[in-house]
Design an enzyme around this catalytic site. Structure first.
Site, PDB file in Angstrom:
ATOM      1  N   MET A   1       0.606 -11.959  -0.156  1.00 45.12           N
ATOM      2  CA  MET A   1       0.045 -12.039  -1.503  1.00 45.12           C
ATOM      3  C   MET A   1      -0.278 -10.640  -2.023  1.00 45.12           C
ATOM      4  SD  MET A   1      -2.399 -15.399  -1.471  1.00 45.12           S
ATOM      5  CE  MET A   1      -1.738 -16.990  -0.989  1.00 45.12           C
ATOM      6  N   CYS A   2      -0.906 -10.573  -3.184  1.00 42.51           N
ATOM      7  CA  CYS A   2      -1.175  -9.312  -3.858  1.00 42.51           C
ATOM      8  C   CYS A   2      -2.395  -8.618  -3.269  1.00 42.51           C
ATOM      9  CB  CYS A   2      -1.382  -9.564  -5.347  1.00 42.51           C
ATOM     10  SG  CYS A   2      -0.033 -10.485  -6.120  1.00 42.51           S
ATOM     11  N   GLN A   3      -2.674  -7.423  -3.789  1.00 41.29           N
ATOM     12  CA  GLN A   3      -3.854  -6.654  -3.380  1.00 41.29           C
ATOM     13  C   GLN A   3      -4.645  -6.288  -4.622  1.00 41.29           C
ATOM     14  OE1 GLN A   3      -4.689  -4.856  -0.154  1.00 41.29           O
ATOM     15  NE2 GLN A   3      -3.377  -6.314   0.908  1.00 41.29           N
ATOM     16  N   ILE A  78      -1.879  -4.494  -7.009  1.00 38.35           N
ATOM     17  CA  ILE A  78      -0.541  -4.299  -6.460  1.00 38.35           C
ATOM     18  C   ILE A  78       0.066  -5.676  -6.262  1.00 38.35           C
ATOM     19  CG2 ILE A  78       0.793  -3.500  -4.477  1.00 38.35           C
ATOM     20  CD1 ILE A  78      -1.309  -1.316  -4.088  1.00 38.35           C
TER      21      ILE A  78
END
Length: 269
Positions: A1-3, A78
């Site tokens: 997944m995203c950050q 991100i």
């Protein structure tokens, strides 16, 4: 997944150190390579940088790293794409206006079968579940309040709305209007509050250290929120699953017993 990466302070502060570690996760020390973005509140304005290239390789990220913009509220993201193509329109953070203020939103997770919009005021431009969820949140808040409510009440209502969206999947997010920063944890989200006595910090994703005592005043409070801790020699606090925290002036606030606003009923003409 995203950050996710956020910062909330009581004085304008640059995020160069944290961003240097964070950007490495976009294609170098991690696989989140589907775009990145960062936005800084400056007074009533908002300065945004978005790029659909990996942040570790982006010339625009080089510019941000070399440009020590000072802000009291920052939201960065991100992306690891789950819904929607890799494009500028699908790059976080997203921005909308509500109650005469800009709002920034970044999401980590995946949501499906989201509820319909109650009005047409807020609509997504891209094709992500994240932007749709943000528009739904703004839509619901705008229907409940003609102007910005006290922060304790807003916090309670935001938590109730976030819980509704969380029924549809994983919902970690950061949200700010430049006065406060809201952070919700579904799976992973951590924070640290740097205050006197300030000490040395070392990044986990790059061999970079900074002695904050050289650049701060004793009265400074700087809260940094990240999906995973950015440093390896500091004590980060993990936010509880399902908890929505509010950061103001570098201080964390937990939900009080204020009741959320009731939903506004929409009648067909």
């Amino acid at each position: 997944m995203c950050q996710l990466l956020g910062m909330n302070c009581n004085v304008p502060t640059d995020i160069v150190f944290s961003f240097e570690g964070f950007r490495q996760r976009g294609g170098l020390t991690d696989h989140h390579s589907d775009g990145w973005g960062i936005a800084f509140f400056e007074g009533d304005g908002c300065r945004m940088f978005l790029d659909h290239q990996p942040s570790a390789l982006s010339p625009l990220a080089d510019l941000v790293h070399k440009y020590p913009i000072k802000s009291r509220n920052v939201v960065a993201h991100i992306r690891k794409a789950t819904q929607g193509e890799v494009s500028l329109a699908n790059t976080h953070p997203f921005k909308r206006e509500l109650w005469g203020r800009y709002w920034l939103f970044a999401h980590n997770g995946n949501l499906t079968d989201l509820p319909p919009m109650a009005s047409s005021r807020f609509q997504p431009v891209g094709t992500t579940d994240s932007e749709y969820a943000f528009c739904w949140l703004m839509d619901q808040l705008g229907l409940r309040y003609p102007s910005k409510p006290p922060l304790d009440e807003l916090h309670a209502t935001m938590a109730a709305l976030a819980a509704e969206l969380a029924k549809h999947g994983t919902f970690n997010f950061l949200l700010s209007d430049g006065t406060a920063l809201f952070a919700r944890c579904a799976t992973d989200l951590h924070y640290i509050i740097r205050q006197a006595p300030f000490a040395m910090a070392h990044l986990s994703d790059a061999d970079v250290s900074v002695d904050f005592a050289r650049y701060t005043q004793p009265s400074d409070h700087v809260a940094v929120i990240a999906t995973q801790p950015l440093t390896d020699n500091e004590n980060w606090i993990r936010i509880a699953q399902g908890e929505l925290l509010r950061f103001e002036d570098g201080v964390v606030h937990r939900l009080t017993n204020v009741a959320p606003a009731e939903p506004v009923r929409i009648h067909a003409a």
